[in-house]
Write a protein that holds these residues in place. Structure first.
Motif, PDB file in Angstrom:
ATOM      1  N   ALA A  34       0.822  -1.215   0.000  1.00  0.00           N
ATOM      2  CA  ALA A  34       0.000   0.000   0.000  1.00  0.00           C
ATOM      3  C   ALA A  34       0.856   1.265   0.000  1.00  0.00           C
ATOM      4  O   ALA A  34       0.323   2.376   0.059  1.00  0.00           O
ATOM      5  CB  ALA A  34      -0.936  -0.005   1.203  1.00  0.00           C
ATOM      6  N   GLY A  35       2.173   1.102  -0.048  1.00  0.00           N
ATOM      7  CA  GLY A  35       3.079   2.243  -0.111  1.00  0.00           C
ATOM      8  C   GLY A  35       3.416   2.857   1.232  1.00  0.00           C
ATOM      9  O   GLY A  35       3.871   4.004   1.295  1.00  0.00           O
ATOM     10  N   VAL A  36       3.229   2.091   2.310  1.00  0.00           N
ATOM     11  CA  VAL A  36       3.476   2.595   3.654  1.00  0.00           C
ATOM     12  C   VAL A  36       4.721   1.924   4.223  1.00  0.00           C
ATOM     13  O   VAL A  36       4.882   0.710   4.129  1.00  0.00           O
ATOM     14  CB  VAL A  36       2.264   2.325   4.574  1.00  0.00           C
ATOM     15  N   GLU A  37       5.602   2.720   4.833  1.00  0.00           N
ATOM     16  CA  GLU A  37       6.792   2.159   5.466  1.00  0.00           C
ATOM     17  C   GLU A  37       6.395   1.485   6.774  1.00  0.00           C
ATOM     18  O   GLU A  37       5.608   2.023   7.555  1.00  0.00           O
ATOM     19  CB  GLU A  37       7.815   3.266   5.739  1.00  0.00           C
ATOM     20  N   VAL A  38       6.953   0.298   7.016  1.00  0.00           N
ATOM     21  CA  VAL A  38       6.552  -0.475   8.184  1.00  0.00           C
ATOM     22  C   VAL A  38       7.771  -0.992   8.939  1.00  0.00           C
ATOM     23  O   VAL A  38       8.789  -1.337   8.336  1.00  0.00           O
ATOM     24  CB  VAL A  38       5.623  -1.643   7.782  1.00  0.00           C
ATOM     25  N   VAL A  39       7.671  -1.012  10.250  1.00  0.00           N
ATOM     26  CA  VAL A  39       8.700  -1.581  11.122  1.00  0.00           C
ATOM     27  C   VAL A  39       8.115  -2.847  11.740  1.00  0.00           C
ATOM     28  O   VAL A  39       7.059  -2.809  12.384  1.00  0.00           O
ATOM     29  CB  VAL A  39       9.110  -0.590  12.226  1.00  0.00           C
ATOM     30  N   ARG A  40       8.785  -3.956  11.546  1.00  0.00           N
ATOM     31  CA  ARG A  40       8.360  -5.249  12.091  1.00  0.00           C
ATOM     32  C   ARG A  40       9.122  -5.498  13.383  1.00  0.00           C
ATOM     33  O   ARG A  40      10.346  -5.384  13.423  1.00  0.00           O
ATOM     34  CB  ARG A  40       8.666  -6.345  11.079  1.00  0.00           C
ATOM     35  N   THR A  41       8.411  -5.876  14.436  1.00  0.00           N
ATOM     36  CA  THR A  41       9.085  -6.073  15.712  1.00  0.00           C
ATOM     37  C   THR A  41       8.364  -7.148  16.526  1.00  0.00           C
ATOM     38  O   THR A  41       7.418  -7.771  16.033  1.00  0.00           O
ATOM     39  CB  THR A  41       9.194  -4.731  16.467  1.00  0.00           C
ATOM     40  N   ARG A  42       8.827  -7.385  17.757  1.00  0.00           N
ATOM     41  CA  ARG A  42       8.224  -8.443  18.561  1.00  0.00           C
ATOM     42  C   ARG A  42       8.402  -8.156  20.039  1.00  0.00           C
ATOM     43  O   ARG A  42       9.241  -7.344  20.444  1.00  0.00           O
ATOM     44  CB  ARG A  42       8.856  -9.800  18.244  1.00  0.00           C
ATOM     45  N   GLU A  43       7.572  -8.861  20.830  1.00  0.00           N
ATOM     46  CA  GLU A  43       7.699  -8.808  22.288  1.00  0.00           C
ATOM     47  C   GLU A  43       7.688 -10.217  22.868  1.00  0.00           C
ATOM     48  O   GLU A  43       6.983 -11.085  22.337  1.00  0.00           O
ATOM     49  CB  GLU A  43       6.554  -7.987  22.887  1.00  0.00           C
ATOM     50  N   PRO A  44       8.396 -10.429  23.969  1.00  0.00           N
ATOM     51  CA  PRO A  44       9.415  -9.508  24.480  1.00  0.00           C
ATOM     52  C   PRO A  44      10.532  -9.364  23.440  1.00  0.00           C
ATOM     53  O   PRO A  44      10.822 -10.297  22.710  1.00  0.00           O
ATOM     54  CB  PRO A  44       9.936 -10.196  25.742  1.00  0.00           C
ATOM     55  N   GLY A  45      11.134  -8.214  23.413  1.00  0.00           N
ATOM     56  CA  GLY A  45      12.232  -7.971  22.485  1.00  0.00           C
ATOM     57  C   GLY A  45      12.051  -6.656  21.757  1.00  0.00           C
ATOM     58  O   GLY A  45      11.368  -5.754  22.218  1.00  0.00           O
ATOM     59  N   GLY A  46      12.705  -6.555  20.603  1.00  0.00           N
ATOM     60  CA  GLY A  46      12.551  -5.372  19.776  1.00  0.00           C
ATOM     61  C   GLY A  46      13.683  -4.374  19.857  1.00  0.00           C
ATOM     62  O   GLY A  46      13.776  -3.470  19.030  1.00  0.00           O
ATOM     63  N   THR A  47      14.550  -4.499  20.864  1.00  0.00           N
ATOM     64  CA  THR A  47      15.803  -3.738  20.958  1.00  0.00           C
ATOM     65  C   THR A  47      16.844  -4.690  21.530  1.00  0.00           C
ATOM     66  O   THR A  47      16.487  -5.721  22.108  1.00  0.00           O
ATOM     67  CB  THR A  47      15.697  -2.508  21.884  1.00  0.00           C
ATOM     68  N   PRO A  48      18.131  -4.368  21.430  1.00  0.00           N
ATOM     69  CA  PRO A  48      19.133  -5.283  21.988  1.00  0.00           C
ATOM     70  C   PRO A  48      18.914  -5.603  23.468  1.00  0.00           C
ATOM     71  O   PRO A  48      18.975  -6.771  23.879  1.00  0.00           O
ATOM     72  CB  PRO A  48      20.455  -4.540  21.750  1.00  0.00           C
ATOM     73  N   LEU A  49      18.649  -4.580  24.286  1.00  0.00           N
ATOM     74  CA  LEU A  49      18.433  -4.838  25.712  1.00  0.00           C
ATOM     75  C   LEU A  49      17.157  -5.642  25.925  1.00  0.00           C
ATOM     76  O   LEU A  49      17.122  -6.592  26.725  1.00  0.00           O
ATOM     77  CB  LEU A  49      18.364  -3.523  26.487  1.00  0.00           C
ATOM     78  N   ALA A  50      16.089  -5.285  25.243  1.00  0.00           N
ATOM     79  CA  ALA A  50      14.830  -6.016  25.393  1.00  0.00           C
ATOM     80  C   ALA A  50      14.972  -7.467  24.935  1.00  0.00           C
ATOM     81  O   ALA A  50      14.342  -8.364  25.508  1.00  0.00           O
ATOM     82  CB  ALA A  50      13.718  -5.319  24.612  1.00  0.00           C
TER      83      ALA A  50
END
Length: 209
Positions: A30-46
């Protein structure tokens, strides 16, 4: 314009990973920028906190310790990934968010919902997903998918735990208008057709955000 926040929820084995990829691909088309992530997690510390939460260990993990670790990871995830992406106008698609805490730690472990709600307000205030897709399937239909895995601490729980988690999800979905429950026992093409239908109102409004 601020981006949209979409979450996928459900018990183990309902196909979240496959459908997370599908949701992201649908949004990108649809032409939209998307960030895929997860929980727990999503950053190095997380992600490090995720490893602590999922590791199989001899020492019993106290319910309150588990709950606090979940929200510690979530606080870092929000600060490091979710909020910056939304402010930049990206859409964020996350494999689980706070509904999972109500289902797993609330329904599954029996932690008081008022305690979870207090931490929810502390960690993310009024921020809630714009859309939550709850992939639902009874335990019997997904048990075989778990048997072939190297199972983490949660996946080693017994049937009654997962049934309580599922009940917690269904209760949340019935109460919250942002939740759309999808029958994950259907063939994949039917599941994904339901996902497209649930995404359609947000995608139609993408240009207005």
């Amino acid at each position: 314009m601020r981006g949209a926040f979409i979450t996928l929820e459900g018990t183990e084995g309902v196909g979240k990973t496959t459908n997370l990829d599908f949701v992201c691909a649908t949004i990108r088309r649809a032409g939209v920028e998307v960030v895929r992530t997860r929980e727990p997690g999503g950053t190095p510390l997380a992600e490090e906190i995720r490893d602590l939460l999922l590791a199989v260990r001899d020492e019993p993990v106290a319910d309150i310790a588990e709950l606090l670790l979940v929200f510690a990871a979530r606080g870092q995830h929000l600060a490091g990934t979710i909020e910056p992406a939304l402010r930049a106008g990206c859409w964020v698609v996350s494999d689980r968010f706070t509904d999972a805490t109500y289902a797993y730690q609330g329904g599954g472990r029996g932690v008081d919902e008022a305690t979870i709600a207090t931490l929810e307000r502390l960690v993310h205030g009024n921020l809630q997903p714009d859309l939550t897709l709850v992939l639902d399937a009874p335990f019997d239909s997904v048990a075989s998918r778990l048997s072939g895995r190297t199972r983490d601490r949660f996946e080693r729980e017994q049937r009654d735990f997962f049934e309580r988690v599922r009940a917690g999800y269904l209760e949340r979905a019935a109460e919250l208008s942002r939740c759309v429950t999808i029958d994950a026992t259907q063939p994949l093409d039917r599941v994904q057709a339901d996902i497209v239908a649930a995404l359609a109102p947000l995608l139609r409004g993408a240009g207005e955000r």
